[in-house]
Motif scaffolding. Structure first.
Motif, mmCIF file in Angstrom:
data_model
loop_
_atom_site.group_PDB
_atom_site.id
_atom_site.type_symbol
_atom_site.label_atom_id
_atom_site.label_comp_id
_atom_site.label_asym_id
_atom_site.label_seq_id
_atom_site.Cartn_x
_atom_site.Cartn_y
_atom_site.Cartn_z
ATOM 1 N N GLN A 113 0.846 -1.187 0.000
ATOM 2 C CA GLN A 113 0.000 0.000 0.000
ATOM 3 C C GLN A 113 0.881 1.236 0.000
ATOM 4 O OE1 GLN A 113 -3.889 0.217 2.045
ATOM 5 N NE2 GLN A 113 -2.936 1.807 3.277
ATOM 6 N N VAL A 114 0.630 2.142 -0.944
ATOM 7 C CA VAL A 114 1.442 3.350 -1.052
ATOM 8 C C VAL A 114 0.633 4.608 -0.765
ATOM 9 C CG1 VAL A 114 3.098 2.322 -2.646
ATOM 10 C CG2 VAL A 114 1.059 3.440 -3.562
ATOM 11 N N ALA A 115 -0.682 4.489 -0.757
ATOM 12 C CA ALA A 115 -1.524 5.648 -0.451
ATOM 13 C C ALA A 115 -2.896 5.162 -0.030
ATOM 14 C CB ALA A 115 -1.638 6.583 -1.655
ATOM 15 N N ALA A 116 -3.570 6.005 0.724
ATOM 16 C CA ALA A 116 -4.944 5.727 1.131
ATOM 17 C C ALA A 116 -5.655 7.068 1.236
ATOM 18 C CB ALA A 116 -4.974 4.978 2.465
ATOM 19 N N VAL A 117 -6.523 7.333 0.282
ATOM 20 C CA VAL A 117 -7.157 8.651 0.182
ATOM 21 C C VAL A 117 -8.519 8.610 0.866
ATOM 22 C CG1 VAL A 117 -7.893 10.488 -1.379
ATOM 23 C CG2 VAL A 117 -5.958 9.026 -2.002
ATOM 24 N N GLN A 118 -8.640 9.383 1.939
ATOM 25 C CA GLN A 118 -9.870 9.416 2.725
ATOM 26 C C GLN A 118 -10.965 10.214 2.028
ATOM 27 O OE1 GLN A 118 -10.174 7.790 5.571
ATOM 28 N NE2 GLN A 118 -8.448 8.074 6.951
ATOM 29 N N THR A 119 -12.206 9.762 2.150
ATOM 30 C CA THR A 119 -13.353 10.531 1.671
ATOM 31 C C THR A 119 -14.437 10.515 2.742
ATOM 32 O OG1 THR A 119 -14.367 8.628 0.567
ATOM 33 C CG2 THR A 119 -12.862 9.983 -0.744
ATOM 34 N N CYS A 120 -15.327 11.482 2.678
ATOM 35 C CA CYS A 120 -16.313 11.662 3.746
ATOM 36 C C CYS A 120 -17.304 10.516 3.859
ATOM 37 C CB CYS A 120 -17.066 12.975 3.542
ATOM 38 S SG CYS A 120 -16.071 14.454 3.889
ATOM 39 N N ARG A 121 -17.683 9.896 2.735
ATOM 40 C CA ARG A 121 -18.661 8.803 2.763
ATOM 41 C C ARG A 121 -18.010 7.460 2.448
ATOM 42 N NH1 ARG A 121 -24.123 10.601 -0.350
ATOM 43 N NH2 ARG A 121 -24.995 8.977 1.005
ATOM 44 N N GLY A 122 -16.698 7.413 2.433
ATOM 45 C CA GLY A 122 -16.023 6.195 2.027
ATOM 46 C C GLY A 122 -16.183 5.996 0.533
ATOM 47 N N VAL A 138 -4.311 10.917 -9.341
ATOM 48 C CA VAL A 138 -3.218 10.024 -8.941
ATOM 49 C C VAL A 138 -2.033 10.254 -9.878
ATOM 50 C CG1 VAL A 138 -2.520 7.647 -8.496
ATOM 51 C CG2 VAL A 138 -4.932 8.304 -8.235
ATOM 52 N N PRO A 139 -0.972 10.928 -9.414
ATOM 53 C CA PRO A 139 0.231 11.081 -10.242
ATOM 54 C C PRO A 139 0.919 9.718 -10.403
ATOM 55 C CG PRO A 139 0.185 12.671 -8.422
ATOM 56 C CD PRO A 139 -0.853 11.637 -8.126
ATOM 57 N N LEU A 140 1.105 9.271 -11.630
ATOM 58 C CA LEU A 140 1.647 7.937 -11.854
ATOM 59 C C LEU A 140 3.072 7.808 -11.330
ATOM 60 C CD1 LEU A 140 0.239 7.297 -15.433
ATOM 61 C CD2 LEU A 140 -0.604 6.387 -13.264
ATOM 62 N N ALA A 141 3.840 8.896 -11.383
ATOM 63 C CA ALA A 141 5.229 8.845 -10.912
ATOM 64 C C ALA A 141 5.329 8.984 -9.399
ATOM 65 C CB ALA A 141 6.047 9.941 -11.586
ATOM 66 N N ALA A 142 4.242 9.420 -8.764
ATOM 67 C CA ALA A 142 4.256 9.614 -7.308
ATOM 68 C C ALA A 142 2.867 9.337 -6.753
ATOM 69 C CB ALA A 142 4.706 11.033 -6.961
ATOM 70 N N PRO A 143 2.406 8.086 -6.804
ATOM 71 C CA PRO A 143 1.038 7.783 -6.362
ATOM 72 C C PRO A 143 0.784 8.120 -4.897
ATOM 73 C CG PRO A 143 2.306 5.768 -6.697
ATOM 74 C CD PRO A 143 3.122 6.876 -7.257
ATOM 75 N N GLN A 144 1.849 8.210 -4.117
ATOM 76 C CA GLN A 144 1.674 8.564 -2.706
ATOM 77 C C GLN A 144 1.129 9.980 -2.542
ATOM 78 O OE1 GLN A 144 4.547 8.053 -4.222
ATOM 79 N NE2 GLN A 144 5.984 9.712 -3.767
ATOM 80 N N GLU A 145 1.153 10.766 -3.598
ATOM 81 C CA GLU A 145 0.649 12.135 -3.542
ATOM 82 C C GLU A 145 -0.801 12.231 -4.026
ATOM 83 O OE1 GLU A 145 3.357 14.635 -5.674
ATOM 84 O OE2 GLU A 145 5.096 14.027 -4.456
ATOM 85 N N ALA A 146 -1.449 11.096 -4.229
ATOM 86 C CA ALA A 146 -2.842 11.101 -4.680
ATOM 87 C C ALA A 146 -3.713 11.867 -3.693
ATOM 88 C CB ALA A 146 -3.343 9.671 -4.824
ATOM 89 N N LYS A 147 -4.657 12.636 -4.229
ATOM 90 C CA LYS A 147 -5.548 13.412 -3.356
ATOM 91 C C LYS A 147 -6.823 13.766 -4.100
ATOM 92 C CE LYS A 147 -3.397 17.839 -4.564
ATOM 93 N NZ LYS A 147 -2.698 19.043 -4.038
ATOM 94 N N VAL A 148 -7.852 14.120 -3.322
ATOM 95 C CA VAL A 148 -9.106 14.598 -3.902
ATOM 96 C C VAL A 148 -8.864 15.993 -4.462
ATOM 97 C CG1 VAL A 148 -11.492 15.251 -3.439
ATOM 98 C CG2 VAL A 148 -10.525 13.230 -2.336
ATOM 99 N N VAL A 149 -9.197 16.184 -5.756
ATOM 100 C CA VAL A 149 -8.968 17.482 -6.392
ATOM 101 C C VAL A 149 -10.263 18.201 -6.759
ATOM 102 C CG1 VAL A 149 -6.665 16.910 -7.239
ATOM 103 C CG2 VAL A 149 -8.672 16.351 -8.643
ATOM 104 N N SER A 150 -11.382 17.499 -6.703
ATOM 105 C CA SER A 150 -12.666 18.169 -6.945
ATOM 106 C C SER A 150 -13.788 17.316 -6.394
ATOM 107 C CB SER A 150 -12.884 18.440 -8.438
ATOM 108 O OG SER A 150 -13.095 17.243 -9.152
ATOM 109 N N SER A 151 -14.921 17.960 -6.154
ATOM 110 C CA SER A 151 -16.120 17.268 -5.665
ATOM 111 C C SER A 151 -17.308 17.739 -6.485
ATOM 112 C CB SER A 151 -16.341 17.559 -4.176
ATOM 113 O OG SER A 151 -15.240 17.117 -3.404
ATOM 114 N N PRO A 152 -17.447 17.232 -7.706
ATOM 115 C CA PRO A 152 -18.473 17.728 -8.630
ATOM 116 C C PRO A 152 -19.888 17.568 -8.087
ATOM 117 C CG PRO A 152 -16.849 16.392 -9.792
ATOM 118 C CD PRO A 152 -16.601 16.193 -8.329
ATOM 119 N N ARG A 153 -20.658 18.619 -8.227
ATOM 120 C CA ARG A 153 -22.061 18.624 -7.808
ATOM 121 C C ARG A 153 -22.922 18.166 -8.979
ATOM 122 N NH1 ARG A 153 -22.509 18.675 -2.316
ATOM 123 N NH2 ARG A 153 -21.196 20.293 -1.375
#
Length: 681
Positions: free
Chosen positions: A263-272, A328-343
């Protein structure tokens, strides 16, 4: 992908058990393959619970009702209706399909308990956060404990198959599909474990409250008993106590060492993440994107900052009424993050976040229709710049040309739909098949008294970014009271000249549907087993059924993994099957739909000729002449003279295409002419 976790959530409310979880970097341990031992499947009561238990039991089967006026049910004369029951020795019947392999679940993914009083059950419930089971009907205790080990969805890469499970992931070697073998198991609980894969990265959805950042199986301390409500008040839904180490969101693993995922990253979200969709932007080679569909409750801000479960009028930043996009940056997946929350549910005229409503769903009685605030599953088709979202109360269409900011371009609703669950595009993008998971996957919904328009597929025509209903398709064979059965996950079968989908129906088995004519879909093949138990409704059957590089793979919830092959019938010829096998892909994530392209090989031409013969689009003499010319060219190893004869037949086929009786035959004639003009060796 499935609504079972939603059912677990409804149960959680009843039994003071509600779902919850978290982000971080950790390394998960992979287990060596182990041999499975027979274990009973998830059991739910077969008879309606007595009051007051009935109000607490969302799994209690509803008694069969008379068919509504004008509706028809499934066929009780079909051989699938009366098969012998059994977990590993049930009766089997097939048409147009051959079962070639079965692999049982590994030991670590089994629970051998047969009674809710078994210590294994109580231990599992404790790990899920259920402290007080005194108010929970005992049959449900066994259901939830078993659900914690249920198989879920598939992803494929090269010679590897990744099978999700509520308890983790199993990775199989499918280099020889008939000898499919387990490579390794990754224990990492959290439900529901849906997976996708891209190059060296494996993604996994986590939604339930026992998910931990470190993939630990110990869960969290059980919740203390909830005090009884005051007289005249309803019991309140309770969010689990905030835990620093809880995880709910999308895990990312590096699978460079296939036997030792890390496991290299785990991106949390409010509703899973109930499900997720891998999105590849054709214009961005450095990143991939993950659309997150969360269908559970919103966690506390004390556990994840910024989370709010309030209605939009109380909090415009609510975590409801949106999806999340992870970069998810392919060269640095550990930097994955939520970048938008479309309505994606917004009303463009008023700006109201709750802009869509299911407009009323069947079999709901006087229940008030709810605003659509979640997507269950999203299928993206980047080649046409669109995505189809199955979003609980609505089917929606998204423009994804900018994958970070998808925009809704259409939304549909159907009074015959209970829960919009998943979607598939036709290869040319002219149709969308939506599924309705009526009953949440735990109900018997294919009985003779269940209408064929409920718990079915709805096939929509798609033109100019607008959806219009064409017809319904449901498994034609009736199933029994103890077989959970409803429309579920499927994929296209790449037969040229036709729109064909193989689909799982839980204990209804697998059905292969032709929807080339959107108004008249029909079944062309199937495989089915008898019920797991003859007296008790048991959670089992096929969660997913997908075609991958020449074989069909079935994710059987309680038993393991099945492999099938298509066989010729009057509905499907060997040439069509062989033509489908010419399509090879290096990866398959079904919710990231790829455009199918066929090589200009003569086996593909023979498939088109078979179809033109079946539809009588050409006179018998022309069909025979085409068959002889193609066969002669093959036998001559593409002799120039023989190839020249094929090329000479192409212009007349192009001419016939302009006068063909159906659009499908016109396309087949044109495609056949194209191959004959320049056939590949």
């Amino acid at each position: 992908m499935n609504q079972v976790t939603n059912v677990a959530y409804r149960l959680a409310v009843v039994a003071t058990f509600v779902l919850c979880s978290g982000v971080s970097l950790i390394q998960a341990q992979a287990q060596a393959p182990v041999q499975a031992t027979p274990a009973p499947a998830v059991q739910a009561p077969a008879e309606a619970a007595k009051a007051p238990e009935a109000e607490e039991n969302p799994f209690a089967p509803q008694p069969a009702q008379p068919l509504p006026a004008g509706m028809t049910g499934s066929d009780t004369n079909d051989p699938r209706f009366a098969l012998k029951a059994g977990l590993y020795d049930a009766g089997e019947v097939a048409s147009g399909m051959k079962h070639v392999a079965f692999v049982k679940k590994p030991d670590a993914f089994q629970i051998t308990a047969t009674s809710p009083d078994d210590p294994q059950v109580q231990k599992t419930l404790g790990q899920l956060g259920i402290g007080d089971t005194s108010k929970m009907p005992k049959p449900i205790q066994l259901v939830i404990a078993q659900l914690a080990f249920a198989n879920s969805d598939f992803a494929f890469q090269g010679n590897h198959l990744f099978q999700g499970n509520f308890y983790g992931i199993n990775i199989y070697d499918i280099s020889d599909p008939a000898k499919t073998a387990l490579l390794t198991s990754l224990v990492c609980p959290g439900g529901q474990g849906d997976v996708s894969v891209y190059k060296n990265l494996l993604f996994m959805s986590v939604e339930m409250p026992n998910g931990r950042l470190d993939c630990g199986a110990q869960g969290f301390p059980p919740e203390p008993p909830q005090p009884p409500p005051a007289p005249g008040e309803k019991r309140q839904r309770r969010i689990p106590t905030a835990q620093q180490d809880r995880f709910r969101g999308v895990r990312i693993f590096d699978i460079s060492e296939i036997r030792n995922p890390k496991q290299v990253a785990a991106v949390q979200t409010c509703r899973g993440s109930h499900t997720h969709t891998l999105v590849v932007d054709p214009n961005d080679k450095d990143n991939v994107y993950i659309y997150v569909s969360g269908t559970s409750f919103v966690r506390q801000p004390e556990e994840l900052a910024g989370c709010s479960g309030e209605t939009p009028d109380k909090d415009p930043n609510t975590a409801l009424f949106r999806i999340e996009v992870i970069k998810v940056p392919l060269a640095a997946p550990q930097e994955a993050k939520v970048v938008s929350s479309p309505r994606v549910f917004i009303d463009p005229r008023t700006g109201a976040l709750n802009g869509l409503n299911n407009g009323g769903s069947h079999d709901k009685g006087a229940e008030k229709p709810a605003d659509t605030n979640q997507c269950h599953d999203i299928t993206v088709y980047s080649a046409i710049g669109l995505a189809a979202g199955a979003c609980s109360g609505n089917g929606i269409l998204l423009d994804i040309k900018d994958p970070v900011h998808p925009k809704r371009v259409d939304a549909v609703n159907d009074p015959n739909y209970s829960y919009w669950h998943s979607a598939s595009f036709s290869n040319d993008g002219s149709k969308v098949v939506y599924t309705d998971e009526w009953g949440g996957g735990l109900g018997a919904r294919c009985r003779p008294t269940d209408p064929n328009k409920w718990g079915a597929d709805a096939i929509f025509n798609l033109k100019d970014d607008k959806l219009s209903l064409a017809s319904y398709y449901k498994l034609p064979a009736a199933q029994g009271d103890t077989e959970n059965c409803v429309a579920h996950n499927g994929s296209l079968v790449p037969v040229p000249g036709r729109d064909i989908e193989v689909q799982a129906w839980y204990q209804g088995g697998i059905s292969v549907m032709d929807f080339t004519d959107a108004a008249h879909p029909y079944e062309i093949a199937y495989f089915d087993r008898g019920p797991i138990d003859p007296k008790t409704l048991v959670l089992g059957g096929d969660w997913s059924a997908y075609w991958y590089n020449g074989s069909i793979y079935g994710s059987e919830i309680s038993r393991g993994l099945d492999v099938y092959e298509l066989t010729p019938t009057k509905f499907l010829t060997q040439n069509e099957i062989d033509a489908a096998k010419t399509v090879k892909v290096s990866e398959l994530n079904v919710q990231n739909q790829q455009k199918i392209e066929w090589p200009a090989q003569l086996v593909v031409a023979k498939a088109y000729v078979d179809q033109l013969a079946r539809s009588q689009a050409l006179p018998a003499k022309r069909i025979t002449a085409l068959q002889k010319a193609i066969s002669s060219a093959e036998k001559s190893h593409m002799n120039d003279k023989k190839v020249a004869k094929l090329k000479g037949m192409a212009p007349s086929l192009d001419a016939s295409a302009t006068t063909a009786k159906t659009p499908a035959d016109s396309k087949r004639l044109t495609a056949l002419a194209g191959i004959l003009k320049n056939p590949a060796a």
